[in-house]
Design a protein around this motif. Structure first.
Motif, short mmCIF file in Angstrom:
data_model
loop_
_atom_site.label_atom_id
_atom_site.label_comp_id
_atom_site.label_asym_id
_atom_site.label_seq_id
_atom_site.Cartn_x
_atom_site.Cartn_y
_atom_site.Cartn_z
N ASN A 42 1.07 -0.91 0.12
CA ASN A 42 -0.05 0.30 0.28
C ASN A 42 0.85 1.55 -0.31
O ASN A 42 1.39 1.27 0.32
CB ASN A 42 -1.27 -0.10 1.64
N PRO A 43 0.77 2.24 -1.27
CA PRO A 43 1.46 3.60 -1.18
C PRO A 43 1.87 4.12 -0.07
O PRO A 43 2.49 4.79 0.52
CB PRO A 43 1.15 3.56 -2.45
N THR A 44 0.60 4.00 0.24
CA THR A 44 0.11 5.49 1.71
C THR A 44 1.31 4.66 2.67
O THR A 44 1.34 5.76 3.48
CB THR A 44 -1.90 5.84 2.16
N VAL A 45 0.47 3.43 2.97
CA VAL A 45 1.24 2.84 4.19
C VAL A 45 2.97 2.71 3.61
O VAL A 45 3.30 3.36 5.46
CB VAL A 45 0.98 1.23 4.80
N ARG A 46 3.38 2.95 3.44
CA ARG A 46 4.63 2.81 2.27
C ARG A 46 5.63 4.17 2.92
O ARG A 46 5.78 4.51 3.50
CB ARG A 46 4.45 2.08 1.15
N ARG A 47 4.63 5.02 2.29
CA ARG A 47 4.80 6.77 2.60
C ARG A 47 5.50 6.88 3.67
O ARG A 47 5.99 7.03 4.66
CB ARG A 47 4.50 7.41 1.95
N ASN A 48 4.05 6.38 4.56
CA ASN A 48 3.99 7.08 6.35
C ASN A 48 5.08 6.26 7.47
O ASN A 48 5.60 6.58 8.00
CB ASN A 48 2.72 6.15 6.58
N ARG A 49 5.33 4.80 7.03
CA ARG A 49 6.27 4.47 7.55
C ARG A 49 8.57 5.38 6.94
O ARG A 49 8.90 5.08 7.98
CB ARG A 49 6.82 2.72 7.10
N ASN A 51 8.58 7.84 6.33
CA ASN A 51 7.99 9.72 6.62
C ASN A 51 8.95 9.34 8.81
O ASN A 51 9.12 10.21 9.33
CB ASN A 51 7.47 9.83 6.92
#
Length: 71
Positions: A42-49, A51
């Motif tokens: 999931n790109p949103t989960v990846r980005r949050n992690r 970050n």
């Protein structure tokens, strides 16, 4: 919580307190890497992690240049 201790300690050049606060991060960071897949599908989960990792790196780099430590 560690950041709340590190930032004022560094502002007052209280390096001992800053390092002690940074040391409290070891167990949660180790647990994070054991349990969490950073590059999630999931790109949103990846980005949050990513970050979160960037924030940890920034906080720790404000205390000490850990690249100078062997090992």
């Amino acid at each position: 919580a560690a950041e709340a201790n590190i930032t004022p300690a560094m502002d007052s050049q209280d390096f001992q307190t800053a390092m002690a606060a940074m040391a409290t991060l070891r167990q949660p960071i180790d647990a994070f890497f054991e349990a969490v897949q950073i590059n999630a599908d999931n790109p949103t989960v990846r980005r949050n992690r990513l970050n979160l990792l960037s924030r940890i790196r920034t906080i720790c780099s404000s205390v000490a240049d850990l690249t100078k430590i062997d090992g």
